[in-house]
Every structure is written in C-alpha cells, then in structure tokens.
Scaffold this motif. Sequence first.
Motif, PDB file in Angstrom:
ATOM      1  N   ASN A  47       0.614  -0.885   0.254  1.00 56.61           N
ATOM      2  CA  ASN A  47      -0.321  -0.107  -0.202  1.00 56.61           C
ATOM      3  C   ASN A  47       0.317   1.316   0.267  1.00 56.61           C
ATOM      4  N   ARG A  48       2.320   1.292  -0.411  1.00 59.19           N
ATOM      5  CA  ARG A  48       2.997   2.248  -0.360  1.00 59.19           C
ATOM      6  C   ARG A  48       4.304   2.278  -0.736  1.00 59.19           C
ATOM      7  N   GLU A  77       8.684   3.061   0.296  1.00 55.06           N
ATOM      8  CA  GLU A  77       8.806   4.165   1.202  1.00 55.06           C
ATOM      9  C   GLU A  77      10.553   4.345   1.211  1.00 55.06           C
ATOM     10  N   ILE A  90       7.354   8.214   3.181  1.00 50.49           N
ATOM     11  CA  ILE A  90       6.410   7.620   2.583  1.00 50.49           C
ATOM     12  C   ILE A  90       5.330   7.701   1.444  1.00 50.49           C
ATOM     13  N   ASN A 130       2.098   7.121   0.011  1.00 49.85           N
ATOM     14  CA  ASN A 130       0.341   5.955  -0.110  1.00 49.85           C
ATOM     15  C   ASN A 130       0.410   5.874  -0.992  1.00 49.85           C
ATOM     16  N   ARG A 132      -1.199   2.130  -4.414  1.00 53.47           N
ATOM     17  CA  ARG A 132      -0.880   1.085  -4.336  1.00 53.47           C
ATOM     18  C   ARG A 132       0.547   1.574  -5.275  1.00 53.47           C
ATOM     19  N   VAL A 145       1.803   6.580  -7.823  1.00 52.17           N
ATOM     20  CA  VAL A 145       2.438   6.336  -6.402  1.00 52.17           C
ATOM     21  C   VAL A 145       3.813   6.762  -7.460  1.00 52.17           C
TER      22      VAL A 145
END
Length: 630
Positions: A391-392, A394, A413, A415, A417, A423
């Motif tokens: 789901n993230r 980092e 981070i 956040n 998918r 993302v």
Amino acid sequence: MSRQNEIDSLNNTFVRAVKNFKPPERLTVSQWAEKNRRLSPESSAEAGPWRNERTPYLVDIMDAFTDPKVNKLTVVAASQVGKSEVELNIIGYIIDQDPGSTIYVQPTLDDARKFSRLRIAPMIRDSKPLRKKVSDVKTRDSGNTILQKSFPGGMLTITGSNSPSALASTPARYIIGDERDRWASSAGTEGDPWALAEARQTTFYNAKSIEVSTPTIKGASNIENGFFAGTQERWCHKCPDCGEYHNIVFDNIHFEHEVKKVRNKKTYKVKSITWVCPSCGCIQTEATMKKQPAKWIAENPDAYLKGHRSFWLNAFSSPWTPWEKIVTKFLEAQGDPEKLKVVFNTLLGELWEDRGDLEDEDAMLSRREQYDAELPDDVLVLTVGVDTQDNRLEYEVVGHGLYGETWGIKKGIINGRPDTSEVWARLDDVIDHVYRFKNGKGLKVSFTCVDSGGHFTQEVYAECKARQNKRVFAIKGKGGDGIPYTAPPSKVKIVIDGKLIGKCWLYTLGVDAGKSKIMNAIKVQEKGAKYCHFPLGEDRGYDSLFFSGLLSEKLSLVRTRRGDKWQWEKLPGHNRNEALDCRNYAMAAFRILDPDLTAVERRLKGQPLKTVEKKEKKKRSSGSKLYDDW
C-alpha cells in the motif's frame, strides 16, 4: 672374482635391500627441522636453513607432537608468527621419521590446492630427505597429485573442510587442521568436518590431531573451544626488574602518537612504545623485552594428563612484526569495526567480541544535527533506496562523501498501491528534485534502487524500465552468508496481465553484507570517515520510528542441526524494518554507481556552477552517462 670381492658385492646387495628398513633417528620435530628443513624462497623472506633460535616459541609446540603422552595439539596464533611453518615441519617429520596416513585440512578445496602448490611442494623440493621419499607430481606413475602425496609407509591427503568424500572415507593416523575457525560448518550434508576427520582415527592407538587457527569471534570460535579444553599455555616474558613472567598483551602496551588530518582522513605517527609490567609497574622497551627469557606457562596443566596441550600466541613476540606496526594498525582501525576485528584477530591474537552494542533510538535521536542547508557542503553524490509495500513506497535519499561518510537527506513515505501511476509520479518528484547546497549549487539523484519483492514485482519491473534513463533499477534482496553486496545485473522478462511487454535490468543484492556495513558505520562515534549524519527537522523524516526501523535487526548466532551460523534477526519490539531496507538499498546504489568522488568534488567545488553545467551539457551531448545527474 676373489672371495673378498664376492663378500663386498653381497654386502652391497644387502645394504640396498635393507636401506628402507633403517630405523628413524631419535629426533623431535624441532631437531628434525633444524637438521633437514630449508625455508623456500617462494614463501619466506628469510630463505635458507631453519633456525629454532629465530622463533623459540615454536620449539615446544613442535616437540609436543613427538611427546608420546600428547595426542592432541591446539594452536591459536596471530598472523606472521610461523604457525604454518609448524604444520609444514610436522608434515616433513611424519614423511621422514614417523610415517603414517595423514589428512591435512584447509578451509576449502581451493585453499588446499594453493597451499599444496605454494608451500608443501617447495618444502619437499628443498628438503633432501623429503625429496628422496616423495616423487614429483610430474613424474610418470608417481602416484602423486596436487592433493595426494604418497611416501614409504603412508599417504598425505590434502583436502578442504567442505569436501565430505576425503573426510568421511579416508582412515588416518594424523589429522592436521589449518585455519579451523574458517572451516565450513558442515562438510556437504555429512556434518561437522572436525568430527568427521577425528572419526577416521578410531583404529589407530597412536593417533594424533593438530588444529591451528587465528582466533575469530568470541563465543563462535572453534579454536577457542579447543584451547580451553587443553593446557591453556601462553608465551610469557620475564620482567627484568621483578623477575615475574607475563604474557605481553595490548592492554599493557603504552604509547604516544601524533595525529594529522588530511582531507578528513587521519594519519598517525607513533612516537614511543613501552610495556608496563603488571606486577611491578616498571616500564620496558620493545628491544629489552624481546631479549628477555621467555617460556610457555600453562593455566590448566592437568589437561596434559589427558594428552591435550594448547597454546595461544600473539604478534608481540614475532621477530617479523615490530610493535610500532601493531599500534599503527590499531590506530588506523579506530572507528571501523571490521578493520578493528582484523587487528584483534591477526595481530593482537585476540577474539573479537561482537557485543551488538548499537545505540538505542533515544541516543540516535540526540545525535541528529542541524544542517545549514538542504545539502551539507561535504555531500558529493545522492542515491535513493525504495522499499515496496502493498500500500505504499518508502524511500530514503542518502548523501555520500569521501571515505564512506554519509548524510541522511530525506526519509519519506508515498502512500498508494505500487501499480498506480500516481505513486510513481510522486517518486519521480523525489528523484528529479534538485537538492541545494548553501551556495545555491545543487545535486540530483544519481542512482535509485527499487525493491521488486512482494506482490507487485512485474509492475516494479515495468516502472523501472520506463525510468532507466534516470538510473532507476529494480533490485532483489538475497540473504545469507557469503553473498556479495552487489553483482552485475541480469535481464528479466516483464509480464503484465499475462502479456510479455519487454525486459529490464535486475540487480541481486547481498542484503546481509549491506546490513553489516550499515551497523558498523552506525557504531562510528567521531565525525569523519564512515560516520553517519542524520538531520533535525520534522520534514526530514528522521524521527523515533525511523531509528526504530534502522536499528530493528541484530546479527545473532543461531545453532542448527548442521552447525552454528550467523544470521540477522528482528529485535523484540521492532516490528518494522523498512528504514533499514531503504538505507541498505541506497548504500547498494552508491556501490553500483562507484563514482570517482575526488573528481566529483573537484567539479562541484572548484568551478562556478555555470561552468559545471556547461561541461555537463557537453558530456551529455557526447554520450557520456557517468555524471549525467550531477
């Protein structure tokens, strides 16, 4: 033919017939070595006849082998004190004086071949009695190979601890084990190599075994266990003032030195070195102590009744290692646990105790510092490590300087998918951002490693391929001892929804090797080489959660059915390790990039920004890629 001639001829015939039945001389190993051994020029700086007076501390060790009451020898020794020569002298004595089947074990088969070729073969060549009894490998039908030497009355088998066939099937009267602490924990699937070797001696009433090694890690050292089971003898020198005998150890060495710092690297000059007697406190020089009487003193003499003598020797008694060298090596290793471990093992002749003494999160939080700009002045290269979760993402941006010094720049981070474009667009913002120095100059990220493990492997492959021009590459972490930190990449297929859409480069990282380097660097307390800087500021991301993750694992000794091994384990109360993984991948990115930091520093700090940008543009247009992101 006259009767006298007939008698002489008959006598000559009998002499030749019984020559091989001549009983051996009554010699100890040290006496045999002084009479017959010649040090070979390939392996000795002092080639020529063996002289016991050069290394008097080796005499008792060698002669213990010919003591009928002794059936086991354990020798713990620093490097360059002559421990390999002890083994060679014993092998020569066996061949010439007391033949029997012998297994000589090195850590690996490659080590065995090298030792046979570079040490055993020259010894046989240069020793007249051995040359007569051991045929040359090149001789037709000699029966000898690199790993097997036959001689009247026995056979020398040279093998590695990782070779179960020789250890499990060859009967042997003598077992000689070299560098015992570097042996494999299991010979194939057969189990402990030393136990396998000793089992080959069962039928020999006069069997003897010798294990030799430099010490390694306290609590995980096989040679340590062997030493404490024996007589525990140490080489002790007599104090010229009080007459007491003491083992010369580093704790009793006092020295003065000067330190100079050139380009953040320290150099040392040792001015004086002395030894302080623990009994009377009198100060003695190296020259004085090396001329003093010395002898082996046992702490557990009762073990002799069980036939086991053990010896421990450091480099302070070596005729080839001046004390100044030992002290200088110790000073140069300060702040680097890996180098310090080598000094402890190979020079001080001491076990290295890995206490796992990393600071806790509170101590690391207090270590944070205020940067005077987004980038501190000494940062030369930026890399990014990205850990992929369901789901993230980092990430951590890490700055690198000369001599392994690092700066945490940004921990964050993203956040969402990892199979969504938003993302990856936000990750682009991190990678494309120009990070600025106080003077306005800037750096972009030079290399990014993205974890491809988990449930989005193919999506990571596809996104990394699309960003290859930015040096964004997929990586796969692989745990285990002996796996190199970085290795050349391989091409892997990208399959999305069952359809092959291309290939991308994939790097395999030895993550355990990386964790060791990170933890060793964290232990460095003084700013400079290998020191890890962390910034203050909420927007930087270096909070208690980050340090909890960074310090989430510890190297622990795990006992298994196949032997003891070291592996990384989660510490209680540390549920997340993404911070450690991100730092690991960022450090690997720097290792893969392998930049010339001196050239980068000159380019960044020796010219105005416009000149640098102009030259960079010219390099890009000419096809050069090394400095594209700087």
